[in-house]
Scaffold this motif. Structure first.
Motif, PDB file in Angstrom:
ATOM      1  N   UNK A  35      36.019  33.431  37.068  1.00 26.80           N
ATOM      2  CA  UNK A  35      37.219  32.717  36.638  1.00 26.80           C
ATOM      3  C   UNK A  35      37.864  33.423  35.445  1.00 26.80           C
ATOM      4  N   UNK A  36      39.024  32.929  35.071  1.00 27.18           N
ATOM      5  CA  UNK A  36      39.712  33.368  33.851  1.00 27.18           C
ATOM      6  C   UNK A  36      38.787  33.290  32.659  1.00 27.18           C
ATOM      7  N   UNK A  37      38.710  34.346  31.885  1.00 34.69           N
ATOM      8  CA  UNK A  37      37.934  34.275  30.650  1.00 34.69           C
ATOM      9  C   UNK A  37      36.434  34.395  30.833  1.00 34.69           C
ATOM     10  N   UNK A  38      35.976  34.698  32.063  1.00 38.46           N
ATOM     11  CA  UNK A  38      34.522  34.780  32.311  1.00 38.46           C
ATOM     12  C   UNK A  38      33.897  36.004  31.631  1.00 38.46           C
ATOM     13  N   UNK A  39      34.724  37.027  31.385  1.00 39.04           N
ATOM     14  CA  UNK A  39      34.191  38.233  30.739  1.00 39.04           C
ATOM     15  C   UNK A  39      34.304  39.479  31.610  1.00 39.04           C
ATOM     16  N   UNK A  40      35.107  39.398  32.648  1.00 40.93           N
ATOM     17  CA  UNK A  40      35.203  40.521  33.594  1.00 40.93           C
ATOM     18  C   UNK A  40      35.792  41.761  32.910  1.00 40.93           C
ATOM     19  N   UNK A  41      36.943  41.561  32.237  1.00 38.90           N
ATOM     20  CA  UNK A  41      37.565  42.717  31.569  1.00 38.90           C
ATOM     21  C   UNK A  41      36.649  43.258  30.476  1.00 38.90           C
ATOM     22  N   UNK A  42      35.980  42.362  29.782  1.00 33.38           N
ATOM     23  CA  UNK A  42      35.077  42.805  28.705  1.00 33.38           C
ATOM     24  C   UNK A  42      33.954  43.680  29.274  1.00 33.38           C
ATOM     25  N   UNK A  43      33.483  43.337  30.472  1.00 33.65           N
ATOM     26  CA  UNK A  43      32.440  44.152  31.102  1.00 33.65           C
ATOM     27  C   UNK A  43      32.955  45.574  31.327  1.00 33.65           C
ATOM     28  N   UNK A  44      34.174  45.677  31.870  1.00 38.38           N
ATOM     29  CA  UNK A  44      34.738  47.013  32.110  1.00 38.38           C
ATOM     30  C   UNK A  44      34.934  47.762  30.788  1.00 38.38           C
ATOM     31  N   UNK A  45      35.440  47.023  29.780  1.00 39.18           N
ATOM     32  CA  UNK A  45      35.711  47.698  28.499  1.00 39.18           C
ATOM     33  C   UNK A  45      34.423  48.081  27.778  1.00 39.18           C
ATOM     34  N   UNK A  46      33.345  47.379  28.075  1.00 37.55           N
ATOM     35  CA  UNK A  46      32.048  47.770  27.499  1.00 37.55           C
ATOM     36  C   UNK A  46      31.587  49.077  28.131  1.00 37.55           C
ATOM     37  N   UNK A  47      31.840  49.225  29.434  1.00 34.76           N
ATOM     38  CA  UNK A  47      31.444  50.470  30.121  1.00 34.76           C
ATOM     39  C   UNK A  47      32.296  51.633  29.613  1.00 34.76           C
ATOM     40  N   UNK A  48      33.614  51.393  29.480  1.00 31.39           N
ATOM     41  CA  UNK A  48      34.497  52.518  29.138  1.00 31.39           C
ATOM     42  C   UNK A  48      34.543  52.797  27.635  1.00 31.39           C
ATOM     43  N   UNK A  49      33.789  52.037  26.852  1.00 32.05           N
ATOM     44  CA  UNK A  49      33.646  52.344  25.427  1.00 32.05           C
ATOM     45  C   UNK A  49      34.707  51.710  24.541  1.00 32.05           C
ATOM     46  N   UNK A  50      35.587  50.892  25.126  1.00 29.53           N
ATOM     47  CA  UNK A  50      36.659  50.274  24.336  1.00 29.53           C
ATOM     48  C   UNK A  50      36.101  49.090  23.532  1.00 29.53           C
ATOM     49  N   UNK A  51      35.189  48.338  24.154  1.00 29.54           N
ATOM     50  CA  UNK A  51      34.465  47.266  23.439  1.00 29.54           C
ATOM     51  C   UNK A  51      32.980  47.610  23.532  1.00 29.54           C
TER      52      UNK A  51
END
Ligand code: ATP
Length: 235
Positions: A35-51
């Motif tokens: 769902x919205x806000x579940x953390x999907x984008x954060x997971x990607x950004x953790x992989x790509x080094x942004x977060x």
């Protein structure tokens, strides 16, 4: 190819990801739904080094990347297409694609890759001299994916490619994602809210709920799972 081991990621004091562990094998399409806000984008950004994660490990082909800078991670062959596309609106389509190849020096191969992309998305060839900002939403998504492909990624991270697009355009883009996976042997990690289409495209999937993985399995099995049908497939 990629393994996340007990990843915990934060925005300041807010913990967005809790103990995320997942694996992606070379050549797979893996989807992460939620769902919205579940953390999907954060997971990607953790992989790509942004977060960068505060704890846990991320291994790419056995090498720890969780403390590397985003540009180093791109250099290893991991490329992210961000949510909302973020193309350069004032640059032409061709110039946007050139930017994708910024780190490369193999000019002959770059030319071949450009031809491949214009074959995949003939509309981009037609519009190569127009500013990116003049393209429709679907065309901008095609350009964002193509710009990432120009970096010749081995692992492509796609954040909500269907966002804001009409169903027909979305289906077209998902068809091409599959084609890229098969023809280029590009491994794909697809984050999506359109769970139905994502699971029909992927080999395996993970479900993320408030920052935690709650389910995983083969995509065909997940499509038949009653809980997933109820929560994410509107059945
Ligand atoms: P969406 O589909 O809406 O993009 P998502 O599953 O990708 O959602 P994230 O964007 O990863 O979710 O957000 C996970 C959590 O982290 C949410 O609670 C969100 O509010 C929070 N969050 C995201 N970005 C920030 C930020 N820059 N600062 C503070 N909190 C954030």
């Amino acid at each position: 190819m990629l393994e996340l081991r007990n990843i915990n990621s934060y925005y300041g004091n807010i913990q967005a990801l809790h103990d995320i562990s997942l694996k992606i094998e070379e050549g797979e399409i893996i989807t992460l739904i939620g769902a919205n806000g579940a953390g999907k984008s954060t997971t990607l950004m953790s992989i790509s080094g942004i977060v960068p994660p505060r704890s846990g490990e991320i291994l790419y082909k056995g090498e720890a990347i969780h403390q590397m800078s985003p540009d180093k991670i791109v250099g290893l062959g991991i490329c992210q297409v961000p949510e909302g596309r973020h193309i350069f609106p004032d640059l032409t389509v061709a110039e946007n694609l050139d930017m994708g190849a910024f780190l490369r020096r193999d000019s002959q191969q770059i030319k071949q890759d450009l031809d491949y992309i214009y074959d995949l998305f003939p509309i981009l060839a037609d519009r190569r001299n127009q500013p990116g900002g003049n393209l429709s939403g679907g065309e901008q998504q095609m350009l964002a994916i193509s710009r990432a492909l120009m970096a010749k990624p081995q692992l492509l991270l796609l954040d909500e490619p269907s966002m804001g697009l009409a169903p027909l355009v979305t289906r077209q883009i998902f068809g091409i994602i599959k084609k890229i996976n098969q023809e280029q042997n590009t491994t794909i990690f697809l984050v999506e809210q359109n769970a139905n289409l994502a699971l029909k495209t992927a080999d395996r999937g993970y479900v993320l709920e408030t920052g935690r993985i709650s389910m995983q399995g083969k995509a065909t099995d997940m499509l038949k799972n009653k809980d997933i049908q109820k929560a994410y497939l509107g059945m």
